[in-house]
Design an enzyme around this catalytic site. Structure first.
Site, PDB file in Angstrom:
ATOM      1  N   VAL A   1       0.854  -1.412   0.067  1.00 24.28           N
ATOM      2  CA  VAL A   1       0.172  -0.273   0.175  1.00 24.28           C
ATOM      3  C   VAL A   1       0.934   1.328  -0.396  1.00 24.28           C
ATOM      4  O   VAL A   1       0.524   2.173  -0.554  1.00 24.28           O
ATOM      5  CB  VAL A   1      -1.025  -0.616   0.834  1.00 24.28           C
ATOM      6  CG1 VAL A   1      -1.972  -1.119   1.110  1.00 24.28           C
ATOM      7  CG2 VAL A   1       0.450   0.001   2.593  1.00 24.28           C
TER       8      VAL A   1
ATOM      9  N   ILE B   1      -8.364  -5.849  18.919  1.00 25.88           N
ATOM     10  CA  ILE B   1      -8.817  -7.268  18.452  1.00 25.88           C
ATOM     11  C   ILE B   1      -8.018  -8.592  18.216  1.00 25.88           C
ATOM     12  O   ILE B   1      -6.727  -8.454  18.427  1.00 25.88           O
ATOM     13  CB  ILE B   1      -9.201  -6.955  16.769  1.00 25.88           C
ATOM     14  CG1 ILE B   1     -10.045  -5.164  16.993  1.00 25.88           C
ATOM     15  CG2 ILE B   1      -9.909  -7.729  16.638  1.00 25.88           C
ATOM     16  CD1 ILE B   1     -10.762  -4.786  17.149  1.00 25.88           C
TER      17      ILE B   1
ATOM     18  N   TYR C   1       2.252   5.704  16.067  1.00 21.78           N
ATOM     19  CA  TYR C   1       1.389   4.354  15.954  1.00 21.78           C
ATOM     20  C   TYR C   1       0.167   5.517  15.383  1.00 21.78           C
ATOM     21  O   TYR C   1      -0.936   5.928  14.676  1.00 21.78           O
ATOM     22  CB  TYR C   1       1.058   2.958  15.931  1.00 21.78           C
ATOM     23  CG  TYR C   1      -0.564   2.023  15.981  1.00 21.78           C
ATOM     24  CD1 TYR C   1      -0.339   1.336  14.592  1.00 21.78           C
ATOM     25  CD2 TYR C   1      -1.344   2.543  16.995  1.00 21.78           C
ATOM     26  CE1 TYR C   1      -1.172   0.671  14.726  1.00 21.78           C
ATOM     27  CE2 TYR C   1      -2.708   1.235  17.157  1.00 21.78           C
ATOM     28  CZ  TYR C   1      -3.223   1.079  15.700  1.00 21.78           C
ATOM     29  OH  TYR C   1      -3.759   0.344  14.895  1.00 21.78           O
ATOM     30  N   ALA C   2      -0.193   6.007  16.490  1.00 20.77           N
ATOM     31  CA  ALA C   2      -1.107   6.641  17.251  1.00 20.77           C
ATOM     32  C   ALA C   2      -1.410   7.953  16.063  1.00 20.77           C
ATOM     33  O   ALA C   2      -2.414   8.249  15.785  1.00 20.77           O
ATOM     34  CB  ALA C   2      -1.245   7.411  18.745  1.00 20.77           C
TER      35      ALA C   2
ATOM     36  N   ASN D   1      -7.660  -0.668   5.364  1.00 17.15           N
ATOM     37  CA  ASN D   1      -7.182  -1.749   6.124  1.00 17.15           C
ATOM     38  C   ASN D   1      -6.211  -2.152   6.787  1.00 17.15           C
ATOM     39  O   ASN D   1      -5.281  -1.968   7.871  1.00 17.15           O
ATOM     40  CB  ASN D   1      -8.217  -3.248   6.445  1.00 17.15           C
ATOM     41  CG  ASN D   1      -7.497  -3.656   7.298  1.00 17.15           C
ATOM     42  OD1 ASN D   1      -7.752  -3.619   8.756  1.00 17.15           O
ATOM     43  ND2 ASN D   1      -7.269  -4.886   7.838  1.00 17.15           N
TER      44      ASN D   1
END
Length: 246
Positions: free
Chosen positions: A56, A180, A147-148, A82
């Site tokens: 991506v 998750i 990441y945040a 995603n």
């Protein structure tokens, strides 16, 4: 339900977890799903779903994937961005190489997907984009600085895109999952000094008392991508087991 009949959807990051569950959900609901996989080693995981190799953060890969979809299916109605990575580190532990990689995959990759999908959706008279942000876009967490930052960017970008294309029947929303049970989370837990303590700590953050399954996020993505959410755009929907209400 057959909410995706005659709809073509591209889902990135389908090698496992939320992406794979989402692609399967779209197929179950009568749609055509194209699974974006990182490389050929992931093709077995997607089973009978059509797949395209899609790194991506590569514009050439996006162009190739979109070209394939147009040639084979005639166009694109739904994009689910995603694909993502989530290395754990404080600011001091984050190298420039790590920072650049997370930005390239999570933020730039999502941006490029939207940029490439919107012209195709315009030709179809509209479409729906669902971006994967994170609970870390709206609630703090430890050792996830890069990441945040990317997920906060995805959330803000989603809202801007929604305004830019609201008059073209192109809706753009994002979901903000908490923890998750995916391979990425399992890998993170495996790196913890005390696996059991780390697992208990994560579960304790969720009022519902457990981590989510990928299918529970996929159901929300499918809703946002479908006509059932026709009056919803520019939203960031937590799928977080009550974490954001504490």
């Amino acid at each position: 339900m057959k909410r995706f009949q005659r709809k073509v959807a591209l889902v990135t990051g389908t090698g496992s977890g939320i992406g794979l569950a989402t692609a399967r959900r779209i197929v179950e609901e009568g749609g055509t799903a194209v699974a974006g996989i990182l490389d050929e080693s992931q093709r077995a995981a997607i089973g009978g779903i059509d797949g395209v190799v899609l790194d991506v953060h590569s514009e050439a890969a996006w162009d190739a994937a979109m070209g394939y979809i147009v040639r084979k299916y005639g166009g694109l109605d739904v994009l689910v961005n995603n694909a993502g990575i989530g290395p754990t580190a404080t600011a001091e532990e984050t190298s420039w190489e790590m920072w650049d990689e997370v930005m390239a995959v999570n933020l730039k990759g999502t941006f490029m997907g939207c940029k490439k999908a919107i012209p195709l959706m315009r030709k179809r008279g509209g479409g729906a984009i669902v971006n994967l942000a994170s609970i870390n876009a709206i609630r703090g967490n430890t050792r996830l600085v890069a990441y945040a930052a990317t997920k906060g960017g995805v959330m803000a970008m989603t809202m801007s895109l929604a305004l830019d294309h609201i008059g073209e029947n192109i809706r753009v929303n994002c979901v903000c999952p908490a923890t998750i049970e995916t391979p990425m989370v399992r890998e993170m837990l495996d790196r913890a000094p005390d696996l059991d303590a780390a697992t208990r700590g994560i579960i304790a953050k969720h009022s519902i008392g457990r981590m989510a399954q990928p299918e529970e996020v996929a159901s929300t993505i499918a809703f946002l991508a479908s006509a059932d959410a026709s009056f919803m755009t520019g939203l960031a929907i937590p799928v977080d087991g009550g974490r954001s209400i504490r």
